[in-house]
Design a protein around this motif. Structure first.
Motif, PDB file in Angstrom:
ATOM      1  N   PRO A  41     -41.994  28.457  53.683  1.00  0.00           N
ATOM      2  CA  PRO A  41     -42.695  27.329  53.075  1.00  0.00           C
ATOM      3  C   PRO A  41     -42.700  26.131  54.005  1.00  0.00           C
ATOM      4  O   PRO A  41     -41.812  25.967  54.839  1.00  0.00           O
ATOM      5  CB  PRO A  41     -41.906  27.027  51.801  1.00  0.00           C
ATOM      6  N   ALA A  42     -43.712  25.303  53.862  1.00  0.00           N
ATOM      7  CA  ALA A  42     -43.847  24.128  54.716  1.00  0.00           C
ATOM      8  C   ALA A  42     -42.694  23.159  54.482  1.00  0.00           C
ATOM      9  O   ALA A  42     -42.030  23.181  53.444  1.00  0.00           O
ATOM     10  CB  ALA A  42     -45.179  23.443  54.420  1.00  0.00           C
ATOM     11  N   GLY A  44     -40.619  20.127  53.427  1.00  0.00           N
ATOM     12  CA  GLY A  44     -40.772  19.290  52.248  1.00  0.00           C
ATOM     13  C   GLY A  44     -40.858  20.096  50.960  1.00  0.00           C
ATOM     14  O   GLY A  44     -40.675  19.545  49.889  1.00  0.00           O
ATOM     15  N   THR A  45     -41.165  21.378  51.050  1.00  0.00           N
ATOM     16  CA  THR A  45     -41.183  22.221  49.857  1.00  0.00           C
ATOM     17  C   THR A  45     -39.955  23.117  49.898  1.00  0.00           C
ATOM     18  O   THR A  45     -39.789  23.919  50.798  1.00  0.00           O
ATOM     19  CB  THR A  45     -42.446  23.095  49.800  1.00  0.00           C
ATOM     20  N   THR A  46     -39.101  22.935  48.943  1.00  0.00           N
ATOM     21  CA  THR A  46     -37.873  23.733  48.903  1.00  0.00           C
ATOM     22  C   THR A  46     -37.856  24.546  47.628  1.00  0.00           C
ATOM     23  O   THR A  46     -38.424  24.150  46.608  1.00  0.00           O
ATOM     24  CB  THR A  46     -36.622  22.838  48.940  1.00  0.00           C
ATOM     25  N   ARG A  47     -37.205  25.662  47.704  1.00  0.00           N
ATOM     26  CA  ARG A  47     -37.049  26.503  46.522  1.00  0.00           C
ATOM     27  C   ARG A  47     -35.743  26.157  45.847  1.00  0.00           C
ATOM     28  O   ARG A  47     -34.737  25.907  46.496  1.00  0.00           O
ATOM     29  CB  ARG A  47     -37.056  27.962  46.923  1.00  0.00           C
ATOM     30  N   ARG A  48     -35.789  26.144  44.550  1.00  0.00           N
ATOM     31  CA  ARG A  48     -34.594  25.859  43.785  1.00  0.00           C
ATOM     32  C   ARG A  48     -33.656  27.052  43.904  1.00  0.00           C
ATOM     33  O   ARG A  48     -34.077  28.199  43.816  1.00  0.00           O
ATOM     34  CB  ARG A  48     -34.999  25.638  42.334  1.00  0.00           C
TER      35      ARG A  48
END
Length: 95
Positions: A41-42, A44-48
């Motif tokens: 993912p780019a 700034g986008t994080t997975r919980r």
């Protein structure tokens, strides 16, 4: 007769336009499609992170799957299917 000629000319023009559009259209290679699917993912986008309950469920599913694969012939001979075996296994593992 005149209409037949007009229809033939129109059909030629349309097929020529379609062929030109198809030959000049950009194409994506398979590697480009898989490359975009496997990129992280780019920024700034994080997975919980997964919760403890989700991690426990993952482990139960792995354990039940391993048990099913190990005893599959015996269980199928007893008339069990994966769908009937899974709830029993989950109940044993949770309890």
């Amino acid at each position: 007769m005149r209409l037949h000629w007009l229809a033939a000319v129109a059909a030629l023009i349309l097929t020529a336009d379609i062929a030109t559009a198809q030959s000049t259209a950009p194409t994506r290679s398979r590697s480009a499609a898989t490359e975009t699917a496997t990129t992280p993912p780019a920024a700034g986008t994080t997975r919980r992170p997964r919760s403890a309950a989700q991690l426990r469920n993952d482990q139960i599913m792995r354990d039940c799957g391993a048990e099913w694969r190990r005893d599959k012939t015996r269980l199928q001979a007893a008339g069990k299917t994966w769908r009937s075996f899974l709830p029993e296994c989950r109940g044993r593992r949770r309890g």
